[in-house]
Design a protein around this motif. Structure first.
Motif, PDB file in Angstrom:
ATOM      1  N   UNK A 177      -5.201   4.541   9.434  1.00  0.00           N
ATOM      2  CA  UNK A 177      -4.614   4.092   8.172  1.00  0.00           C
ATOM      3  C   UNK A 177      -4.157   5.288   7.341  1.00  0.00           C
ATOM      4  N   UNK A 178      -4.886   6.383   7.402  1.00  0.00           N
ATOM      5  CA  UNK A 178      -4.488   7.576   6.657  1.00  0.00           C
ATOM      6  C   UNK A 178      -3.153   8.112   7.174  1.00  0.00           C
ATOM      7  N   UNK A 179      -3.012   8.191   8.498  1.00  0.00           N
ATOM      8  CA  UNK A 179      -1.762   8.659   9.096  1.00  0.00           C
ATOM      9  C   UNK A 179      -0.605   7.741   8.709  1.00  0.00           C
ATOM     10  N   UNK A 180      -0.825   6.447   8.775  1.00  0.00           N
ATOM     11  CA  UNK A 180       0.226   5.487   8.441  1.00  0.00           C
ATOM     12  C   UNK A 180       0.672   5.643   6.989  1.00  0.00           C
ATOM     13  N   UNK A 181      -0.289   5.696   6.069  1.00  0.00           N
ATOM     14  CA  UNK A 181       0.052   5.748   4.654  1.00  0.00           C
ATOM     15  C   UNK A 181       0.614   7.103   4.247  1.00  0.00           C
ATOM     16  N   UNK A 182       0.142   8.172   4.871  1.00  0.00           N
ATOM     17  CA  UNK A 182       0.723   9.487   4.601  1.00  0.00           C
ATOM     18  C   UNK A 182       2.155   9.563   5.133  1.00  0.00           C
TER      19      UNK A 182
END
Length: 310
Positions: free
Chosen positions: A294-299
């Motif tokens: 989720x961090x990779x997606x949102x970043x």
């Protein structure tokens, strides 16, 4: 008690409006554009708990601050915290209490560093609100609660004054003797909700219908492990309640982060997700965990947004 509400956005405007209607001494600290909206239209709230139409609510801009306040309610987005602190610094005296209603934990350190640890309380807001293009505040469900307390949990004379100021004002005001624990637990819930709905661009019910229940539960467990590492593990009854909410079939529940993504707006990815990743430290297992995903997606969303607007 003289209360300064930093901003008259969705959360600050809602709770500030309720306090005004209850006869409390409230002033909003706003920017020029919002000041013009309040002058022209007043403070407007549409809510299942009762509408508010408050003409010309008391408001000031930063340049007009010339006195300190007893209580400052802070509900800005985390990425606006530095600017917000600059805006209300003149209102903070030795005995001023700052009640932040932000999710996550790092804002406590930032507020304490800028002012004094003695100025800072713990706080949480439980509400779903938004604003339309005209500035009208829309209360989207029936929940409207502020939970607050001393960071050490004591029932001090000053926190009892805060309780008196916030009580019987048309919303639920709860004094907590374990506010830090409750802040960690809400962070775990919001990081899961925002991480799932924001990255997958769908409601909880849609994610469940698509076979995503295990992903949701793994993300919740990973966030819970970070809390436990900080000696604030999610209590079992709380975990069960979160799990029920986050796996309900047909649920339309989303986080405000999804609305921000759909608008192409700035998101609180670092405060909600990035800080959770940082506190977790390095992983032992190979590959990406749910929190990493989720961090990779949102970043990536954030990077694209900056590129396209640059």
């Amino acid at each position: 008690m003289r209360i300064l509400i930093v901003g008259a956005g969705a959360i600050g405007g809602y709770f500030g409006g309720r306090l005004l209607e209850a006869g409390r001494d409230v002033t909003f600290l706003v920017r020029q554009g919002r000041a013009e909206e309040l002058d022209q239209n007043g403070l407007i709230v549409r809510s299942p708990a009762g509408d508010i139409d408050y003409p010309s609510p008391p408001h000031v801009m930063t340049s007009m601050l010339n006195t300190t306040f007893d209580l400052i309610l802070l509900s800005c987005k985390a990425y606006d915290l530095d600017a917000a602190m600059d805006s209300f610094a003149a209102a903070v005296g030795p005995d001023t209490l700052i009640l932040p209603m932000l999710n996550g934990m790092s804002h406590l350190d930032r507020l304490s560093k800028r002012f004094s640890p003695d100025n800072v309380l713990g706080g949480l807001a439980f509400i779903s609100v938004d604003r339309d293009a005209s500035g009208k505040i829309l209360h989207l469900n029936e929940l409207h609660q502020i939970t607050f307390g001393e960071l050490e949990g004591a029932r001090t004379p000053r926190i009892l004054k805060v309780e008196e100021a916030l009580s019987d004002a048309g919303f639920v005001a709860t004094l907590s003797e374990q506010i830090v624990q409750e802040m960690w637990e809400k962070w775990c819930f919001i990081a899961t909700l925002a991480g799932v709905t924001g990255s997958l661009r769908a409601s909880i019910g849609d994610v469940i219908a698509s076979g995503g229940e295990s992903f949701i539960l793994e993300l919740l467990a990973e966030c819970g492990a970070v809390a436990a590492q900080a000696s604030h593990g999610v209590r079992e009854e709380v975990r069960q309640r979160f799990q029920t909410m986050l796996t309900a079939q047909g649920s339309k529940m989303t986080a405000s982060m999804l609305r921000d993504v759909e608008r192409g707006a700035t998101i609180e990815v670092e405060h909600l997700i990035g800080d959770m990743v940082a506190r977790r430290g390095s992983k032992k297992q190979d590959g990406l965990s749910p929190l990493d995903v989720v961090y990779l997606n949102l970043k990536s969303y954030e990077a694209r947004r900056v590129r396209e607007q640059g």
